[in-house]
Design a protein around this motif. Sequence first.
Motif, PDB file in Angstrom:
ATOM      1  N   LEU A  74      40.190  57.768  81.227  1.00 14.49           N
ATOM      2  CA  LEU A  74      40.879  56.502  80.973  1.00 14.49           C
ATOM      3  C   LEU A  74      42.227  56.868  80.365  1.00 14.49           C
ATOM      4  CD1 LEU A  74      41.001  53.427  80.707  1.00 14.49           C
ATOM      5  CD2 LEU A  74      39.735  53.624  78.565  1.00 14.49           C
ATOM      6  N   ASP A 132      45.263  55.581  79.280  1.00 11.46           N
ATOM      7  CA  ASP A 132      45.875  54.285  78.953  1.00 11.46           C
ATOM      8  C   ASP A 132      47.029  54.442  77.973  1.00 11.46           C
ATOM      9  OD1 ASP A 132      46.582  51.724  78.547  1.00 11.46           O
ATOM     10  OD2 ASP A 132      44.596  51.001  77.992  1.00 11.46           O
ATOM     11  N   GLY A 152      38.395  51.445  74.414  1.00 12.06           N
ATOM     12  CA  GLY A 152      38.319  52.544  75.385  1.00 12.06           C
ATOM     13  C   GLY A 152      37.026  53.333  75.245  1.00 12.06           C
ATOM     14  N   SER A 187      30.362  52.918  80.918  1.00 11.59           N
ATOM     15  CA  SER A 187      30.441  53.533  82.241  1.00 11.59           C
ATOM     16  C   SER A 187      29.490  54.725  82.376  1.00 11.59           C
ATOM     17  CB  SER A 187      31.879  53.981  82.529  1.00 11.59           C
ATOM     18  OG  SER A 187      32.750  52.876  82.524  1.00 11.59           O
ATOM     19  N   ASN A 193      36.070  45.349  80.279  1.00  9.41           N
ATOM     20  CA  ASN A 193      37.236  45.687  81.087  1.00  9.41           C
ATOM     21  C   ASN A 193      38.563  45.525  80.358  1.00  9.41           C
ATOM     22  OD1 ASN A 193      35.586  46.299  83.163  1.00  9.41           O
ATOM     23  ND2 ASN A 193      35.822  44.349  84.222  1.00  9.41           N
ATOM     24  N   ASN A 200      40.351  47.339  78.548  1.00 11.53           N
ATOM     25  CA  ASN A 200      41.312  48.424  78.687  1.00 11.53           C
ATOM     26  C   ASN A 200      41.738  48.672  80.110  1.00 11.53           C
ATOM     27  OD1 ASN A 200      40.174  49.010  76.034  1.00 11.53           O
ATOM     28  ND2 ASN A 200      41.473  50.821  76.179  1.00 11.53           N
ATOM     29  N   THR A 201      40.895  48.305  81.059  1.00 10.68           N
ATOM     30  CA  THR A 201      41.113  48.812  82.409  1.00 10.68           C
ATOM     31  C   THR A 201      41.678  47.765  83.358  1.00 10.68           C
ATOM     32  OG1 THR A 201      38.781  48.393  82.845  1.00 10.68           O
ATOM     33  CG2 THR A 201      39.393  50.627  82.210  1.00 10.68           C
ATOM     34  N   MET A 248      44.828  48.293  86.005  1.00 11.51           N
ATOM     35  CA  MET A 248      45.206  49.707  86.056  1.00 11.51           C
ATOM     36  C   MET A 248      45.354  50.191  87.497  1.00 11.51           C
ATOM     37  SD  MET A 248      42.958  51.490  83.041  1.00 11.51           S
ATOM     38  CE  MET A 248      44.157  52.578  82.289  1.00 11.51           C
ATOM     39  N   GLY A 307      43.798  52.632  89.874  1.00 13.46           N
ATOM     40  CA  GLY A 307      42.542  53.371  90.009  1.00 13.46           C
ATOM     41  C   GLY A 307      42.754  54.598  90.880  1.00 13.46           C
ATOM     42  N   LEU A 340      43.127  54.871  85.666  1.00 12.53           N
ATOM     43  CA  LEU A 340      41.714  55.219  85.503  1.00 12.53           C
ATOM     44  C   LEU A 340      41.373  56.218  86.595  1.00 12.53           C
ATOM     45  CD1 LEU A 340      39.005  54.735  84.051  1.00 12.53           C
ATOM     46  CD2 LEU A 340      38.555  52.904  85.709  1.00 12.53           C
ATOM     47  N   SER A 347      36.010  47.884  87.545  1.00  8.10           N
ATOM     48  CA  SER A 347      36.685  48.184  86.281  1.00  8.10           C
ATOM     49  C   SER A 347      38.052  47.522  86.187  1.00  8.10           C
ATOM     50  CB  SER A 347      36.840  49.702  86.115  1.00  8.10           C
ATOM     51  OG  SER A 347      35.577  50.321  86.107  1.00  8.10           O
ATOM     52  N   ALA A 351      40.737  47.734  88.582  1.00  8.98           N
ATOM     53  CA  ALA A 351      41.904  48.368  89.219  1.00  8.98           C
ATOM     54  C   ALA A 351      42.636  47.339  90.076  1.00  8.98           C
ATOM     55  CB  ALA A 351      41.464  49.542  90.087  1.00  8.98           C
TER      56      ALA A 351
END
Lengths: 239, 239
Positions: A47, A49, A73, A80, B4, B6-7, B10, B12, B45, B80, B82
């Motif tokens: 991750l 970020d 995070g 995950s 999710n 943080n993601t 993003m 991917g 990610l 996630s 993306a």
Amino acid sequence: MDNNTNTNGMLGVLGGMGPMAGAAFAMRLAALTPADRDQEHIPTLLLNDPRIPDRSTARVAGGEDPLPYMKSGIEFLNASGARLIAIPCNTAHLWYDQLAAASRCPVLHIVESVVQDLKRQGIARGRIGLMGTTATLALGLYQQTLEQHGYECVLPEADEVESLCMQSIRAVKANRLDDALAPAVQCVRRLQTRGADAVALGCTELPLAIPHAVRPGLGIVLTDSIDALALAAIERYRS
Amino acid sequence: MDNNTNTNGMLGVLGGMGPMAGAAFAMRLAALTPADRDQEHIPTLLLNDPRIPDRSTARVAGGEDPLPYMKSGIEFLNASGARLIAIPCNTAHLWYDQLAAASRCPVLHIVESVVQDLKRQGIARGRIGLMGTTATLALGLYQQTLEQHGYECVLPEADEVESLCMQSIRAVKANRLDDALAPAVQCVRRLQTRGADAVALGCTELPLAIPHAVRPGLGIVLTDSIDALALAAIERYRS
């Protein structure tokens, strides 16, 4: 198909602090893993970020608190299916206790990984020069652990932290790698002059500032916090 | 806290094919992004899963089908959050249609990224030498797209695919980077002798075999499928 099919049992990496350091960690992890083909490498979820607020600014200048972002995070990596977590950012380890407490799986500690690496390189005692961010050095992230292991610490002067360490770190974060080398090397040399037996690159931007190819020419043992963390991750993941 | 947080939004990356190529993609993405500080970089990610069965073996020797693993990875990246996906593996693009169909967000195509990169480097027509895996070359992954764009293709002989391209690729996958350079460079030179105006490093291990520092000395334009995909990702993510 279960969302976690691919990610169960992976090494989780909380990166992005900075993004090149996170990517470099993944690259050194692959490079340092004994493997003959893809399938023998360690499955990794990075991750990366870079939106996480600056860790140094938060600690020394009252900037936005990065902890909620970092905890989120850690929670994402756990959800995950990560079975071990690495955080390739030294300054982030000022919040290590809170991050480890937020994780169901073990979180490696980068300073302990550096101590292991010093011993791996035959430096079991003596004076260790420290390089890192203002916050890492001022708040003593390395000093206590190194002293517990019987080492003495040699620190840059306050003006050198800014004009050498931070200047090099900021150049890496701005993708000016060519500008990052000279101040970092100058800091290594000054610490060596003051009696350091080895120097810890205690910020994950610093190994990018001083490429591996340059290091043998410096005439002093360096411990690289990216490589140290990658070696610790390989050892722990495979045990 | 939402899993999710943080993601979401993003980039991917379905990596691990091989793991060093996936990590190198993340590193080049950071290096090629115009940014002055961490927070200006692209949140990424990277699912770096080297357990995915070998793509070449599946296509040319009846090995285990990697498609279910790759689709599961695409689904994980979508779940996630993306908003764009990159796959830093050329051979995986033999399944591009199925992977793009499995994704709710756009998936970049590495061959189209290479064509963009050729044009960026001023090569708008002419003969393009192709290097890659046996499967990529035999199944024509690059040839059709390049010909649609008005290029001619120059391929290595079958024995050169094995003794030069695959030998170099396998050396990278086994972390023997020093052994990877000579066969890769020899292949570039042979394609140049046969009239290539530029050479496509059409396997994501090959840019690791021929480091950036070596390339100006080769006297021919190279297009690097890792850098090409990273530049395409930066352009698309920011548009």
